[in-house]
Design a protein around this motif. Sequence first.
Motif, mmCIF file in Angstrom:
data_model
loop_
_atom_site.group_PDB
_atom_site.id
_atom_site.type_symbol
_atom_site.label_atom_id
_atom_site.label_comp_id
_atom_site.label_asym_id
_atom_site.label_seq_id
_atom_site.Cartn_x
_atom_site.Cartn_y
_atom_site.Cartn_z
ATOM 1 N N ILE B 36 9.005 4.956 4.494
ATOM 2 C CA ILE B 36 8.797 3.542 4.154
ATOM 3 C C ILE B 36 7.442 3.445 3.461
ATOM 4 N N MET B 37 7.430 2.781 2.296
ATOM 5 C CA MET B 37 6.146 2.579 1.608
ATOM 6 C C MET B 37 5.915 1.101 1.412
ATOM 7 N N GLN B 38 4.703 0.692 1.719
ATOM 8 C CA GLN B 38 4.298 -0.694 1.504
ATOM 9 C C GLN B 38 3.120 -0.669 0.530
ATOM 10 N N MET B 39 3.207 -1.488 -0.484
ATOM 11 C CA MET B 39 2.168 -1.491 -1.532
ATOM 12 C C MET B 39 1.583 -2.897 -1.640
ATOM 13 N N ASP B 51 -7.418 -4.711 -7.212
ATOM 14 C CA ASP B 51 -7.457 -3.920 -5.972
ATOM 15 C C ASP B 51 -6.025 -3.567 -5.574
ATOM 16 N N VAL B 52 -5.910 -2.426 -4.928
ATOM 17 C CA VAL B 52 -4.585 -1.955 -4.527
ATOM 18 C C VAL B 52 -4.719 -1.196 -3.203
ATOM 19 N N GLY B 53 -3.675 -1.277 -2.411
ATOM 20 C CA GLY B 53 -3.689 -0.536 -1.146
ATOM 21 C C GLY B 53 -2.273 -0.156 -0.763
ATOM 22 N N PHE B 54 -2.141 0.838 0.135
ATOM 23 C CA PHE B 54 -0.788 1.212 0.570
ATOM 24 C C PHE B 54 -0.778 1.515 2.062
ATOM 25 N N LYS B 55 0.419 1.395 2.626
ATOM 26 C CA LYS B 55 0.680 1.917 3.966
ATOM 27 C C LYS B 55 2.004 2.656 3.900
ATOM 28 N N THR B 56 2.042 3.851 4.475
ATOM 29 C CA THR B 56 3.249 4.674 4.365
ATOM 30 C C THR B 56 3.614 5.332 5.688
ATOM 31 N N PHE B 57 4.913 5.237 6.000
ATOM 32 C CA PHE B 57 5.512 6.025 7.078
ATOM 33 C C PHE B 57 6.328 7.079 6.372
ATOM 34 N N GLY B 58 5.973 8.335 6.555
ATOM 35 C CA GLY B 58 6.738 9.361 5.866
ATOM 36 C C GLY B 58 6.026 10.696 5.872
ATOM 37 N N CYS B 59 6.602 11.618 5.123
ATOM 38 C CA CYS B 59 6.104 12.988 5.128
ATOM 39 C C CYS B 59 4.840 13.111 4.280
ATOM 40 N N GLY B 60 4.325 14.324 4.184
ATOM 41 C CA GLY B 60 3.111 14.581 3.423
ATOM 42 C C GLY B 60 3.248 14.134 1.973
ATOM 43 N N ALA B 61 4.403 14.403 1.379
ATOM 44 C CA ALA B 61 4.621 14.039 -0.016
ATOM 45 C C ALA B 61 4.678 12.521 -0.184
ATOM 46 N N ALA B 62 5.250 11.833 0.803
ATOM 47 C CA ALA B 62 5.341 10.372 0.729
ATOM 48 C C ALA B 62 3.932 9.768 0.748
ATOM 49 N N ILE B 63 3.075 10.289 1.603
ATOM 50 C CA ILE B 63 1.700 9.783 1.692
ATOM 51 C C ILE B 63 0.924 10.128 0.420
ATOM 52 N N ALA B 64 1.077 11.364 -0.056
ATOM 53 C CA ALA B 64 0.344 11.787 -1.253
ATOM 54 C C ALA B 64 0.792 11.015 -2.500
ATOM 55 N N THR B 65 2.101 10.771 -2.634
ATOM 56 C CA THR B 65 2.565 10.039 -3.830
ATOM 57 C C THR B 65 2.111 8.581 -3.766
ATOM 58 N N SER B 66 2.085 7.988 -2.572
ATOM 59 C CA SER B 66 1.596 6.610 -2.438
ATOM 60 C C SER B 66 0.143 6.541 -2.880
ATOM 61 N N SER B 67 -0.639 7.482 -2.357
ATOM 62 C CA SER B 67 -2.069 7.514 -2.654
ATOM 63 C C SER B 67 -2.303 7.679 -4.161
ATOM 64 N N MET B 68 -1.590 8.632 -4.756
ATOM 65 C CA MET B 68 -1.747 8.887 -6.190
ATOM 66 C C MET B 68 -1.323 7.673 -7.017
ATOM 67 N N ALA B 69 -0.219 7.031 -6.609
ATOM 68 C CA ALA B 69 0.269 5.868 -7.365
ATOM 69 C C ALA B 69 -0.781 4.758 -7.354
ATOM 70 N N THR B 70 -1.439 4.555 -6.224
ATOM 71 C CA THR B 70 -2.462 3.483 -6.186
ATOM 72 C C THR B 70 -3.594 3.805 -7.153
ATOM 73 N N GLU B 71 -4.000 5.072 -7.199
ATOM 74 C CA GLU B 71 -5.087 5.461 -8.124
ATOM 75 C C GLU B 71 -4.683 5.220 -9.572
ATOM 76 N N MET B 72 -3.394 5.460 -9.858
ATOM 77 C CA MET B 72 -2.936 5.377 -11.243
ATOM 78 C C MET B 72 -2.761 3.941 -11.733
#
Lengths: 386, 127
Positions: B36-39, B51-72
């Motif tokens: 689950i990703m919340q943006m 400003d942007v933020g995320f919260k994620t329930f998920g695997c390592g890739a789910a957390i990393a892609t959320s983080s990267m997407a916010t930066e982008m």
Amino acid sequence: MRNVYLDNAATTALAPAVLEQMLPYLTEVYGNPSSVHAYGRRAKQGIDLAREQVAAALGCETGEVIFTGCGTESDNTALLGVAERYKSKGRHIITTNVEHHAVLHTCAYLEKQGYEVTYLPVDAEGLITPEQVRSAIRSDTILVSVMFANNEVGTIMPIPEIAAVCHEKDVLFHTDAVQAVGHVPVRVREMGIDLLSLSAHKFHGPKGVGALYCRKGLRLPPHSMGGAQEQGRRAGTENTAGIVGLGAAIELACSHIEQNSAKMIELRDRLMRGIETIPEVKLNGHPTKRLPNNVNYSIKYIEGESILLMLDLNGVAASSGSACTSGSLDPSHVLLAMGLPHEIAHGSVRLTLSDDTTQEDIDYTLDVLRATADRLRNMSPIYPGK
Amino acid sequence: MYTEKVLDHFSHPRNMGEVQGANGVGMVGNAKCGDIMQMFIKVNDDGIIEDVGFKTFGCGAAIATSSMATEMIKGKSVDEALALSNAAVVEALEGLPPQKIHCSVLAEEAVRAAVEDYQKNKTGAGA
């Protein structure tokens, strides 16, 4: 940073004493065990000793031990062999829905070949009852296969009672005891087991070698055809060093089984008590009928693979039934069979101890696990908060 | 199995957490599938994601892609954010294992859901 290996259900470290006994068979004792000359005879002696060690550990005769390439091969040989040999009697097999894939995928294959398989459902703690087996047995049932102890949640099945039902009904009984041998007492004769699979690397032996106990009088088709090795039941030149290592490891593990399991239960329970202090966790498996070295919890609101990664970044090696660690979309079939909802099954973490595990290892792991749960929950959109 | 970049974003996630005064919030995925990703986005009057933020329930890739997407998408216009593709997120992370590509798709969808929520709020406020 401390390094703590708590994935001993996946594999264990080779015991130094086992390695020492294997080394000559990787160096100077290179003869083919089937050869007549002294080189061959020495190699053969190593295999003979290992067979005696396995027979002593299991409480059977040496002629009932077949060395194999791994636990999976033992399972495959047992199931496919019984299916082939007894197909004129019937084509019905009974197993459980929490078996290892070495059994489940073989059953699926047999279904495609026209066999019928009954998968007994386990209860919420991972157990089946002898009564379930009794009511599933039909006149055309040829085999019951129930694992001794579950590899994920560590639940120990009532094996002697299930075997008794099978014998009463004149049905063969196989058990995948890969997780049990060397950890809890396994005595094939006293327990009424006809076929049993084991694997050396689960009790500090080498990888690439297992064994199948096949009760005297039971002749199954050979696993492979060729030479006369393993009394014609598994053709192919033996993995001499591996077999010697299996023998040494099973002797070592079974000679200390009481002290080892008492020590591991103490550490296991310390770990379990510590995890219980984290809010909203759920124990997976049976609270007491479980392997001395197995701890399995679901930590709600977070996902298993990220737990493993974060533990790993802090030096702790563990395992999970999360879908993300399996490469499939569904979490562990074992946790789902026990009735866990997907979201809780995704958050499971399995920690499996060995006799090398120390109290410091456990306390360090608990610190890391608490911090991991906090950190990931803080990140989780479904965590309702403190 | 993961690149250094993925592990870096997993262990040091950027822009993690809710955003005060967010005017676009999107949530995608479901717990059954394990992701689950919340943006959260805060868009200024010029249509720039301040400003942007995320919260994620998920695997390592789910957390990393959320983080990267916010930066982008931080500092970008909403149109630029809508144009963010999962392939771009994967590339920025220097690759993902094949079975984890769906995490990057989820990140793209989370960004889009947040922007659509912002646009809906804006239209609602303007009417």
